[in-house]
Design a protein around this motif. Structure first.
Motif, PDB file in Angstrom:
ATOM      1  N   THR A  76      39.550  32.215  54.623  1.00  0.00           N
ATOM      2  CA  THR A  76      40.047  32.255  53.246  1.00  0.00           C
ATOM      3  C   THR A  76      41.421  32.893  53.220  1.00  0.00           C
ATOM      4  OG1 THR A  76      37.787  32.448  52.400  1.00  0.00           O
ATOM      5  CG2 THR A  76      39.558  33.058  50.917  1.00  0.00           C
ATOM      6  N   ASN A  77      41.598  33.962  53.990  1.00  0.00           N
ATOM      7  CA  ASN A  77      42.875  34.684  54.000  1.00  0.00           C
ATOM      8  C   ASN A  77      44.007  33.826  54.571  1.00  0.00           C
ATOM      9  OD1 ASN A  77      44.543  36.938  53.649  1.00  0.00           O
ATOM     10  ND2 ASN A  77      44.182  37.631  55.732  1.00  0.00           N
ATOM     11  N   LEU A  78      43.700  33.050  55.613  1.00  0.00           N
ATOM     12  CA  LEU A  78      44.741  32.252  56.263  1.00  0.00           C
ATOM     13  C   LEU A  78      45.089  30.996  55.474  1.00  0.00           C
ATOM     14  CD1 LEU A  78      43.576  32.490  59.986  1.00  0.00           C
ATOM     15  CD2 LEU A  78      45.656  33.457  59.023  1.00  0.00           C
ATOM     16  N   TYR A  79      44.068  30.351  54.921  1.00  0.00           N
ATOM     17  CA  TYR A  79      44.302  29.049  54.317  1.00  0.00           C
ATOM     18  C   TYR A  79      44.246  29.063  52.795  1.00  0.00           C
ATOM     19  CZ  TYR A  79      43.572  27.709  59.132  1.00  0.00           C
ATOM     20  OH  TYR A  79      43.682  27.604  60.491  1.00  0.00           O
ATOM     21  N   TYR A  80      43.982  30.198  52.213  1.00  0.00           N
ATOM     22  CA  TYR A  80      43.920  30.287  50.759  1.00  0.00           C
ATOM     23  C   TYR A  80      44.565  31.591  50.321  1.00  0.00           C
ATOM     24  CZ  TYR A  80      41.810  28.447  46.473  1.00  0.00           C
ATOM     25  OH  TYR A  80      41.597  27.888  45.250  1.00  0.00           O
ATOM     26  N   LEU A  83      44.694  33.434  46.664  1.00  0.00           N
ATOM     27  CA  LEU A  83      43.640  34.280  46.106  1.00  0.00           C
ATOM     28  C   LEU A  83      43.995  35.751  46.217  1.00  0.00           C
ATOM     29  CD1 LEU A  83      40.845  35.014  45.035  1.00  0.00           C
ATOM     30  CD2 LEU A  83      39.928  34.665  47.338  1.00  0.00           C
ATOM     31  N   LEU A  84      44.395  36.183  47.400  1.00  0.00           N
ATOM     32  CA  LEU A  84      44.730  37.586  47.609  1.00  0.00           C
ATOM     33  C   LEU A  84      45.945  37.988  46.776  1.00  0.00           C
ATOM     34  CD1 LEU A  84      44.117  40.205  49.033  1.00  0.00           C
ATOM     35  CD2 LEU A  84      45.510  39.427  50.959  1.00  0.00           C
ATOM     36  N   VAL A  85      46.906  37.104  46.665  1.00  0.00           N
ATOM     37  CA  VAL A  85      48.097  37.386  45.860  1.00  0.00           C
ATOM     38  C   VAL A  85      47.711  37.613  44.407  1.00  0.00           C
ATOM     39  CG1 VAL A  85      50.233  36.392  44.941  1.00  0.00           C
ATOM     40  CG2 VAL A  85      49.694  36.148  47.368  1.00  0.00           C
ATOM     41  N   GLN A  86      46.869  36.754  43.872  1.00  0.00           N
ATOM     42  CA  GLN A  86      46.484  36.877  42.462  1.00  0.00           C
ATOM     43  C   GLN A  86      45.648  38.131  42.212  1.00  0.00           C
ATOM     44  OE1 GLN A  86      47.646  35.189  40.029  1.00  0.00           O
ATOM     45  NE2 GLN A  86      48.665  33.569  41.182  1.00  0.00           N
ATOM     46  N   PHE A 276      38.614  19.905  48.774  1.00  0.00           N
ATOM     47  CA  PHE A 276      38.186  20.813  47.703  1.00  0.00           C
ATOM     48  C   PHE A 276      39.004  22.092  47.823  1.00  0.00           C
ATOM     49  CE2 PHE A 276      34.363  21.235  44.831  1.00  0.00           C
ATOM     50  CZ  PHE A 276      34.780  22.392  44.192  1.00  0.00           C
ATOM     51  N   ASP A 277      39.639  22.510  46.769  1.00  0.00           N
ATOM     52  CA  ASP A 277      40.357  23.784  46.632  1.00  0.00           C
ATOM     53  C   ASP A 277      41.612  23.641  45.784  1.00  0.00           C
ATOM     54  OD1 ASP A 277      38.730  25.618  47.879  1.00  0.00           O
ATOM     55  OD2 ASP A 277      39.643  25.360  49.849  1.00  0.00           O
ATOM     56  N   GLY A 278      42.397  22.568  46.032  1.00  0.00           N
ATOM     57  CA  GLY A 278      43.647  22.426  45.307  1.00  0.00           C
ATOM     58  C   GLY A 278      44.759  23.275  45.900  1.00  0.00           C
ATOM     59  N   LEU A 296      42.364  29.059  40.090  1.00  0.00           N
ATOM     60  CA  LEU A 296      42.441  30.289  40.872  1.00  0.00           C
ATOM     61  C   LEU A 296      42.960  31.477  40.068  1.00  0.00           C
ATOM     62  CD1 LEU A 296      42.223  31.679  43.624  1.00  0.00           C
ATOM     63  CD2 LEU A 296      44.547  30.914  44.093  1.00  0.00           C
ATOM     64  N   GLU A 297      44.055  31.282  39.352  1.00  0.00           N
ATOM     65  CA  GLU A 297      44.657  32.396  38.618  1.00  0.00           C
ATOM     66  C   GLU A 297      43.698  32.941  37.559  1.00  0.00           C
ATOM     67  OE1 GLU A 297      48.700  33.377  36.002  1.00  0.00           O
ATOM     68  OE2 GLU A 297      48.524  31.501  37.133  1.00  0.00           O
ATOM     69  N   ILE A 298      43.028  32.046  36.860  1.00  0.00           N
ATOM     70  CA  ILE A 298      42.080  32.464  35.818  1.00  0.00           C
ATOM     71  C   ILE A 298      40.882  33.165  36.438  1.00  0.00           C
ATOM     72  CG2 ILE A 298      40.534  31.621  34.014  1.00  0.00           C
ATOM     73  CD1 ILE A 298      42.507  29.329  33.556  1.00  0.00           C
ATOM     74  N   MET A 299      40.379  32.627  37.550  1.00  0.00           N
ATOM     75  CA  MET A 299      39.221  33.226  38.204  1.00  0.00           C
ATOM     76  C   MET A 299      39.544  34.609  38.758  1.00  0.00           C
ATOM     77  SD  MET A 299      37.648  29.864  40.154  1.00  0.00           S
ATOM     78  CE  MET A 299      36.439  30.822  41.074  1.00  0.00           C
ATOM     79  N   ALA A 300      40.729  34.759  39.361  1.00  0.00           N
ATOM     80  CA  ALA A 300      41.112  36.064  39.915  1.00  0.00           C
ATOM     81  C   ALA A 300      41.248  37.100  38.809  1.00  0.00           C
ATOM     82  CB  ALA A 300      42.425  35.934  40.684  1.00  0.00           C
ATOM     83  N   GLU A 301      41.868  36.728  37.696  1.00  0.00           N
ATOM     84  CA  GLU A 301      42.017  37.651  36.576  1.00  0.00           C
ATOM     85  C   GLU A 301      40.650  38.050  36.020  1.00  0.00           C
ATOM     86  OE1 GLU A 301      44.185  39.972  33.737  1.00  0.00           O
ATOM     87  OE2 GLU A 301      44.688  39.068  35.672  1.00  0.00           O
TER      88      GLU A 301
END
Length: 336
Positions: A76-80, A83-86, A276-278, A296-301
């Motif tokens: 997740t960290n390498l390819y997504y 998520l961590l940024v948000q 799947f992911d966008g 992603l942004e909405i889910m992280a918030e």
């Protein structure tokens, strides 16, 4: 430092600025109610005196570390990385620091938790699988826990999730309506809850539509495993399928490259590939991947808010919020 060599304190700032110590504290607390005039005055004096708030002293008073842990697996960290940024941005806006703990495999989480406890974090967001016993341990320690894209069956936990099964059913419906009848599936690691939900969401819908004997090959979410999985699919089938459903975008890209460059199969004319992911990579002009885009942004918030609410009020009951993904119609699949 003062002229006597002593460390400057909030009392010194308050005395020079002509305000109360509590006013100084509010000026340094993100989101606290204080006028711009007051904040500017206090900050000017603080800079002149060389004052810096003592986070350790504050944590002793508030009994909070002002730190949260984020547990995430390496894939997740390498390819997504979005998520961590948000998540980091969301916590930073609230003056909370993030400690990142990464796992090689989701099954390694037991070893990681021993390190998490040492930092006495205020709460944890886990984008990795935890057992029921591990979740109970959080409760016993009084540490709020929010799962990201994970949940436990028949056990109440707080979680923010994308509806994986719904997204896969949407993909399958569009592919089947467009005339695809032969399918292959490239799943993720066996210890990934998300991979399980996506893979079985696709397989269940295919069975409902009367499509049987769908071969499934396991990857590890990486590009290379997507290429290798496509080779393995072809070895087990008499001919190439009409469509390949991949558990994430990165494996879908690997699958596309293998089909095009190793087997001279045209995508999407002879083979449709969906992910799947966008992710941003999937939108590159060489791929134009058809996929499910997670908000992603909405889910992280939502995850940040849910955790901090439970830090403020530990008595809040478990809550789960599920978000729907959006179909991104790219150029890697025939959907008409």
């Amino acid at each position: 430092m003062t002229e006597s060599g002593k460390r400057v304190t909030s009392y010194d700032v308050a005395r020079v600025a002509g305000v109360s110590q509590s006013a100084v504290s509010r000026c340094f607390k993100p989101g606290a109610s204080v006028s711009k005039k007051m904040r500017d005055k206090v900050m000017t004096v603080a800079r002149e005196l060389g004052f810096q708030p003592n986070a350790i002293a504050r944590s002793l008073i508030t009994r909070r570390s002002n730190m949260v842990a984020v547990i995430i697996n390496n894939f997740t960290n390498l390819y997504y990385p979005e998520l961590l940024v948000q998540l980091s941005r969301g916590f930073d806006r609230r003056g909370v620091h993030v400690l990142l703990f990464t796992l090689e495999q989701e099954s390694d989480v037991d070893k990681m938790l021993d390190q998490v406890w040492q930092y006495q974090v205020d709460g944890v967001i886990s984008a990795a699988r935890l057992s029921r016993e591990q979740v109970t341990f959080f409760e016993e320690r009084g540490v709020p826990l929010v799962f990201y894209n994970r949940a436990l069956q028949d056990f109440p936990v707080s979680a923010i999730c994308c509806n994986q099964e719904e997204g896969e059913r949407l993909l399958v419906n569009r592919l089947h309506t467009a005339g695809h009848r032969s399918f292959g599936v490239i799943g993720g690691p066996t210890d990934s809850v998300v991979s399980y939900q996506r893979t079985h969401g696709a397989l269940d819908r295919l069975r409902e539509l009367g499509v049987k004997n769908v071969p499934v090959v396991e990857g590890d979410y990486s590009y290379d495993s997507g290429r290798a999985a496509f080779r393995e699919l072809l070895q087990g089938m008499k001919k190439a399928p009409d469509a390949v459903i991949c558990a994430n975008d990165v494996m879908a890209i690997g699958c596309m490259d293998a089909a095009r460059h190793e087997f001279a199969i045209s995508v999407p004319e002879a083979l449709s590939v969906v992910g799947f992911d966008g992710t941003a990579t999937g939108a590159w002009s060489s791929y134009r991947l058809t996929t499910i885009d997670q908000p992603l942004e909405i889910m992280a918030e939502a995850a940040v808010n849910m955790l901090l609410e439970r830090v403020e009020n530990p008595e809040l009951p478990p809550e789960q919020r599920t978000f729907s993904g959006v179909l991104l119609e790219g150029e890697s699949a025939r959907l008409d």
